[in-house]
Design an enzyme around this catalytic site. Sequence first.
Site, short mmCIF file in Angstrom:
data_model
loop_
_atom_site.label_atom_id
_atom_site.label_comp_id
_atom_site.label_asym_id
_atom_site.label_seq_id
_atom_site.Cartn_x
_atom_site.Cartn_y
_atom_site.Cartn_z
N ASP A 63 24.99 39.56 36.07
CA ASP A 63 25.72 40.56 36.85
C ASP A 63 25.03 40.67 38.20
O ASP A 63 24.01 41.34 38.35
CB ASP A 63 25.70 41.91 36.13
CG ASP A 63 26.57 42.95 36.83
OD1 ASP A 63 27.00 42.70 37.97
OD2 ASP A 63 26.82 44.01 36.23
N ASN A 90 30.68 33.27 45.90
CA ASN A 90 32.13 33.19 45.72
C ASN A 90 32.71 34.34 44.90
O ASN A 90 33.89 34.66 45.03
CB ASN A 90 32.47 31.86 45.04
CG ASN A 90 33.88 31.84 44.49
OD1 ASN A 90 34.86 31.77 45.24
ND2 ASN A 90 34.01 31.94 43.17
N TYR A 155 39.72 46.27 49.73
CA TYR A 155 39.46 44.82 49.76
C TYR A 155 39.18 44.36 51.18
O TYR A 155 38.22 43.61 51.42
CB TYR A 155 40.66 44.06 49.19
CG TYR A 155 40.44 42.58 49.04
CD1 TYR A 155 39.66 42.08 48.01
CD2 TYR A 155 41.00 41.68 49.94
CE1 TYR A 155 39.45 40.71 47.87
CE2 TYR A 155 40.80 40.32 49.81
CZ TYR A 155 40.02 39.85 48.77
OH TYR A 155 39.81 38.50 48.65
N LYS A 159 35.66 42.59 52.62
CA LYS A 159 35.61 41.25 53.20
C LYS A 159 35.26 41.28 54.69
O LYS A 159 34.61 40.35 55.19
CB LYS A 159 36.94 40.53 52.97
CG LYS A 159 37.20 40.20 51.51
CD LYS A 159 36.10 39.33 50.91
CE LYS A 159 36.40 38.90 49.49
NZ LYS A 159 35.36 38.00 48.93
#
Length: 231
Positions: A63, A90, A155, A159
Amino acid sequence: MARQLAGQTAIVTGASRGIGRAIVRACLEMGINVVAVARNEYGLERLQEEMRVGKRLLAVACDIRDQLEVERLFEVACDRFGSIEIVINNAGVGFFAPIEEYDEAMLDEILDTNLKAVFHMCRAAFVHMKRGGGGQIVNIAALLGHVAEPFASAYCASKWGVLGLTEALRLEGSPHGIRVASVSPGTTQTDFGGIPSSQKGQALRPETVAEAVTYLLTQGDDAKMTQVVLR
């Protein structure tokens, strides 16, 4: 001249499926040893069975939102391969909804996985790579780190944060021979954000994203491309 990577070792997060799985395969095909990381132990077992490369692939359930687990990950990876030259961040999650529908658990899951975990991985990589004389980090961001859409507030925030982190670390790592870059794919043919890959026929293939990653990794020392955006 393209950089030769055979014999080096890469840690790839989110490796059990989708883009991560494609990156693992691409790295192995280039002769890179791979430490494949995910929370999904079953997915990692399937990955090892599929790749069939023996000791060149080490699967580790971890994790990466937990700093101590990340530190142990690097210890395990170094015990197996001696050194880590490449880290590919990723792993990511996405929930898409009006902002008033996000609860704290959803927000924490997105920010902790997409941004905080990347920070933990980069910090551990810098400690290791400074001792080793350099290395490469590629962070998988997203097209929504460059443009915004409604119902993607958390989100997008995560990012955009990854891109800011990448740029800061690019400057910080340069004097130590640490190259830091990002790949920002648009919609990709993976099961993500509640939409199955079968409904994304016109989207990017995971292998296309993996090709962008390997392109960055193999750049010669004279190259300065640090950001790839795939639409």
